[in-house]
Design an enzyme around this catalytic site. Structure first.
Site, PDB file in Angstrom:
ATOM      1  N   GLY A   7     -22.829 -59.175 -11.383  1.00  0.00           N
ATOM      2  CA  GLY A   7     -23.253 -57.843 -11.211  1.00  0.00           C
ATOM      3  C   GLY A   7     -24.556 -57.795 -10.780  1.00  0.00           C
ATOM      4  O   GLY A   7     -25.163 -56.346 -10.991  1.00  0.00           O
ATOM      5  N   VAL A  12     -27.584 -52.151 -13.565  1.00  0.00           N
ATOM      6  CA  VAL A  12     -27.904 -52.846 -14.718  1.00  0.00           C
ATOM      7  C   VAL A  12     -28.324 -54.205 -14.105  1.00  0.00           C
ATOM      8  O   VAL A  12     -29.544 -54.911 -14.543  1.00  0.00           O
ATOM      9  CB  VAL A  12     -26.895 -52.774 -15.875  1.00  0.00           C
ATOM     10  N   GLY A  13     -27.697 -54.972 -13.399  1.00  0.00           N
ATOM     11  CA  GLY A  13     -27.735 -56.571 -12.859  1.00  0.00           C
ATOM     12  C   GLY A  13     -29.392 -56.086 -12.176  1.00  0.00           C
ATOM     13  O   GLY A  13     -30.233 -57.289 -12.460  1.00  0.00           O
ATOM     14  N   SER A 105     -20.878 -47.248 -24.796  1.00  0.00           N
ATOM     15  CA  SER A 105     -20.661 -46.503 -26.277  1.00  0.00           C
ATOM     16  C   SER A 105     -19.153 -45.710 -26.102  1.00  0.00           C
ATOM     17  O   SER A 105     -18.922 -45.432 -27.364  1.00  0.00           O
ATOM     18  CB  SER A 105     -21.878 -45.650 -26.619  1.00  0.00           C
ATOM     19  N   CYS A 106     -18.704 -45.922 -25.163  1.00  0.00           N
ATOM     20  CA  CYS A 106     -17.365 -44.925 -25.048  1.00  0.00           C
ATOM     21  C   CYS A 106     -16.215 -45.615 -25.617  1.00  0.00           C
ATOM     22  O   CYS A 106     -15.252 -45.126 -25.625  1.00  0.00           O
ATOM     23  CB  CYS A 106     -16.913 -44.506 -23.579  1.00  0.00           C
ATOM     24  N   LYS A 137     -13.303 -52.356 -21.827  1.00  0.00           N
ATOM     25  CA  LYS A 137     -14.479 -52.938 -22.531  1.00  0.00           C
ATOM     26  C   LYS A 137     -14.170 -53.514 -23.777  1.00  0.00           C
ATOM     27  O   LYS A 137     -14.804 -54.499 -24.529  1.00  0.00           O
ATOM     28  CB  LYS A 137     -15.729 -51.698 -22.294  1.00  0.00           C
ATOM     29  N   PRO A 160     -24.309 -50.667 -24.701  1.00  0.00           N
ATOM     30  CA  PRO A 160     -25.414 -49.594 -24.485  1.00  0.00           C
ATOM     31  C   PRO A 160     -24.670 -48.152 -24.405  1.00  0.00           C
ATOM     32  O   PRO A 160     -23.632 -48.062 -24.223  1.00  0.00           O
ATOM     33  CB  PRO A 160     -25.815 -50.011 -22.939  1.00  0.00           C
ATOM     34  N   ASN A 162     -25.244 -44.263 -22.694  1.00  0.00           N
ATOM     35  CA  ASN A 162     -25.428 -43.810 -21.293  1.00  0.00           C
ATOM     36  C   ASN A 162     -26.594 -44.092 -20.812  1.00  0.00           C
ATOM     37  O   ASN A 162     -27.786 -43.749 -21.072  1.00  0.00           O
ATOM     38  CB  ASN A 162     -25.404 -42.155 -21.444  1.00  0.00           C
ATOM     39  N   LEU A 163     -26.556 -44.738 -19.574  1.00  0.00           N
ATOM     40  CA  LEU A 163     -27.659 -45.428 -19.085  1.00  0.00           C
ATOM     41  C   LEU A 163     -28.133 -44.724 -17.748  1.00  0.00           C
ATOM     42  O   LEU A 163     -27.309 -44.007 -17.115  1.00  0.00           O
ATOM     43  CB  LEU A 163     -27.464 -46.870 -18.414  1.00  0.00           C
ATOM     44  N   TRP A 199     -21.691 -28.876 -15.055  1.00  0.00           N
ATOM     45  CA  TRP A 199     -20.211 -28.805 -15.447  1.00  0.00           C
ATOM     46  C   TRP A 199     -20.087 -28.660 -16.971  1.00  0.00           C
ATOM     47  O   TRP A 199     -20.843 -29.069 -17.837  1.00  0.00           O
ATOM     48  CB  TRP A 199     -19.733 -30.349 -15.137  1.00  0.00           C
ATOM     49  N   ARG A 206     -25.651 -35.842 -25.670  1.00  0.00           N
ATOM     50  CA  ARG A 206     -25.482 -37.354 -25.197  1.00  0.00           C
ATOM     51  C   ARG A 206     -26.904 -38.052 -25.544  1.00  0.00           C
ATOM     52  O   ARG A 206     -28.042 -37.418 -25.417  1.00  0.00           O
ATOM     53  CB  ARG A 206     -25.168 -37.472 -23.616  1.00  0.00           C
TER      54      ARG A 206
HETATM   55  O1  GFB Z   1     -22.181 -38.737 -17.532  1.00  0.00           O
HETATM   56  P1  GFB Z   1     -20.990 -37.977 -17.644  1.00  0.00           P
HETATM   57  O2  GFB Z   1     -20.305 -37.979 -16.368  1.00  0.00           O
HETATM   58  O3  GFB Z   1     -19.910 -38.818 -18.424  1.00  0.00           O
HETATM   59  O4  GFB Z   1     -20.967 -36.550 -18.285  1.00  0.00           O
HETATM   60  P2  GFB Z   1     -19.638 -39.228 -20.132  1.00  0.00           P
HETATM   61  C1  GFB Z   1     -21.831 -36.044 -19.322  1.00  0.00           C
HETATM   62  C2  GFB Z   1     -21.667 -34.794 -19.560  1.00  0.00           C
HETATM   63  O5  GFB Z   1     -22.338 -34.032 -18.505  1.00  0.00           O
HETATM   64  C3  GFB Z   1     -20.313 -34.009 -19.552  1.00  0.00           C
HETATM   65  C4  GFB Z   1     -21.607 -32.851 -18.132  1.00  0.00           C
HETATM   66  O6  GFB Z   1     -19.977 -33.167 -20.703  1.00  0.00           O
HETATM   67  C5  GFB Z   1     -20.245 -33.202 -18.290  1.00  0.00           C
HETATM   68  O7  GFB Z   1     -19.310 -32.100 -18.194  1.00  0.00           O
HETATM   69  N1  GFB Z   1     -22.259 -32.594 -16.940  1.00  0.00           N
HETATM   70  C6  GFB Z   1     -22.837 -31.421 -16.293  1.00  0.00           C
HETATM   71  C7  GFB Z   1     -21.896 -33.233 -15.848  1.00  0.00           C
HETATM   72  N2  GFB Z   1     -23.011 -31.309 -15.209  1.00  0.00           N
HETATM   73  C8  GFB Z   1     -22.633 -32.727 -14.620  1.00  0.00           C
HETATM   74  C9  GFB Z   1     -22.649 -33.154 -13.317  1.00  0.00           C
HETATM   75  O8  GFB Z   1     -23.052 -32.574 -12.188  1.00  0.00           O
HETATM   76  N3  GFB Z   1     -21.835 -34.223 -13.055  1.00  0.00           N
HETATM   77  C10 GFB Z   1     -21.351 -35.068 -14.150  1.00  0.00           C
HETATM   78  N4  GFB Z   1     -21.042 -36.442 -13.952  1.00  0.00           N
HETATM   79  N5  GFB Z   1     -21.441 -34.385 -15.272  1.00  0.00           N
HETATM   80  C11 GFB Z   1     -19.111 -41.368 -19.448  1.00  0.00           C
HETATM   81  C12 GFB Z   1     -17.781 -42.095 -19.293  1.00  0.00           C
HETATM   82  O9  GFB Z   1     -18.766 -40.300 -20.104  1.00  0.00           O
HETATM   83  O10 GFB Z   1     -20.121 -42.121 -20.093  1.00  0.00           O
HETATM   84  C13 GFB Z   1     -17.946 -43.386 -18.746  1.00  0.00           C
HETATM   85  O11 GFB Z   1     -16.929 -41.534 -18.332  1.00  0.00           O
HETATM   86  C14 GFB Z   1     -19.213 -44.367 -19.643  1.00  0.00           C
HETATM   87  O12 GFB Z   1     -16.736 -44.198 -19.182  1.00  0.00           O
HETATM   88  C15 GFB Z   1     -20.289 -43.268 -19.288  1.00  0.00           C
HETATM   89  O13 GFB Z   1     -18.916 -44.706 -20.643  1.00  0.00           O
HETATM   90  C16 GFB Z   1     -21.415 -44.041 -20.318  1.00  0.00           C
HETATM   91  O14 GFB Z   1     -20.883 -39.284 -20.922  1.00  0.00           O
HETATM   92  O15 GFB Z   1     -18.895 -37.975 -20.760  1.00  0.00           O
END
Ligand code: GFB
Length: 311
Positions: A7, A12-13, A105-106, A137, A160, A162-163, A199, A206
């Site tokens: 990767g 990350v890679g 971490s999920c 995972k 890890p 959230n990155l 959103w 987080r």
């Molecule tokens: O980072 P994210 O998409 O994933 O969203 P998760 C984190 C939070 O940010 C959620 C809010 O509560 C979203 O509703 N958010 C606000 C937004 N605005 C936005 C936006 O414009 N875009 C996005 N994407 N979110 C992921 C997992 O969960 O975490 C994966 O789906 C992975 O599997 C990753 O583990 C680390 O933190 O909720």
């Protein structure tokens, strides 16, 4: 030592390649996605047979934000399961001495006590929006653990939080929150728009780790003599999504309003890792969220100018 970074084109890679680039005792092996399909067992096996890596870091994964995970669960589960099974299986068959598998971490239950310790794995139901990715995972980390137990190889995992950082995906629908917001605020300011839509409700919490910190933790773990089967990698602190939006608005110079779209999912209410095990071993994160966001925004602008932005 011949180290294969599976990767190496991803966020990350690429951070791992930067981290290991100047280590004289390492020869890095890497393959672009078009050169080696990690979901194909025959292709992965032929690669290991020909190149004989001595150590491996599995940084390859199909990843995405909350909406991508919820929309494409079959693909997230099958691609990530295949990558884990193929890389770990071929590594064992071809005499790899050491393998570090990267998870997320999920993997921990939606309502796990916070901060989440390694011991809460499989103690409760998962967050539905990322169940597919989490199951792949969990299977990967268990595969590494069971190979270690059954075959005596030093295969272990890191989980890890959230990155974010350079080389991230800036797709407006499919990316994670931090790159999505950086792009939205940047574009709104550039276009003189008065509001940006984020959103959910803004209340979930987080924890964010800069990818260069993760690469450093991987280097540390690869040199740890008897690492645990899996270990958390994070900063130990979290913020609300609302606090994150305010920080990103400030970094990008956006001064308008933030509107919350509650039709989009919030996901898990909190996802903070207990990092005491890694701290006790002697590693801690160094890049603060504020500095990391500034660095990432500078990288976003540079990638945009160079035309290399993933979006
Ligand atoms: O980072 P994210 O998409 O994933 O969203 P998760 C984190 C939070 O940010 C959620 C809010 O509560 C979203 O509703 N958010 C606000 C937004 N605005 C936005 C936006 O414009 N875009 C996005 N994407 N979110 C992921 C997992 O969960 O975490 C994966 O789906 C992975 O599997 C990753 O583990 C680390 O933190 O909720």
């Amino acid at each position: 030592m011949k180290l294969f970074i599976a990767g190496s084109e991803g966020m990350v890679g690429s951070a791992l390649v930067r981290r290991f680039a100047n280590e004289p005792d390492l020869t890095l092996l890497r393959r672009a996605r078009r050169e080696l399909d990690l979901t194909s067992q025959p292709a992965v096996d032929a690669f290991f047979a020909a190149e004989k890596p001595e150590a491996v870091i599995v940084a390859a994964a199909k990843v995405g934000g909350i909406l991508a995970n919820r929309t494409y669960p079959a693909e997230f589960l099958s691609v990530n399961l295949a990558i884990a099974a193929n890389t770990i299986g071929s590594a064992r068959r071809h005499g790899v001495r050491r393998l570090l598998f990267l998870g997320s971490s999920c993997i921990y239950p939606k309502h796990a006590p916070q901060p989440m310790s390694e011991d809460c794995l499989l103690t409760g139901p998962l967050e539905p929006t990322n169940e597919a990715y989490a199951i792949a995972k969990i299977a990967g980390l268990k595969l590494a653990q069971f190979h270690r137990r059954e075959h005596g190889v030093l295969f272990h995992s890191a989980m890890p939080t959230n990155l974010y950082g350079s080389g991230d995906n800036y797709h407006l629908e499919h990316s994670h929150v931090l790159p999505a917001l950086l792009r939205k605020f940047h574009e709104a300011r550039a276009a003189g728009r008065a509001e940006v839509t984020a959103w959910g409700t803004g209340t979930p919490r987080r924890e964010f780790l800069h990818v260069d910190d993760l690469a450093d933790a991987c280097a540390f773990l690869l040199r740890t003599e008897n690492p645990p089967d899996w270990i958390n990698v994070g900063t130990g602190t979290d913020v609300t999504i609302r606090e994150l939006t305010e920080m990103i608005a400030e970094a990008t110079g956006f001064q308008g309003r933030i509107v919350w779209d509650a039709s989009k999912p919030d996901g898990t209410p909190r996802k903070l890792l207990d990092v005491s095990r890694l701290s006790a071993l002697g590693w801690r994160a160094r890049i603060s969220l504020r500095d990391g966001v500034a660095r990432t925004y500078a990288g976003f602008l540079a990638e945009k100018t160079a035309g290399t932005l993933r979006q």
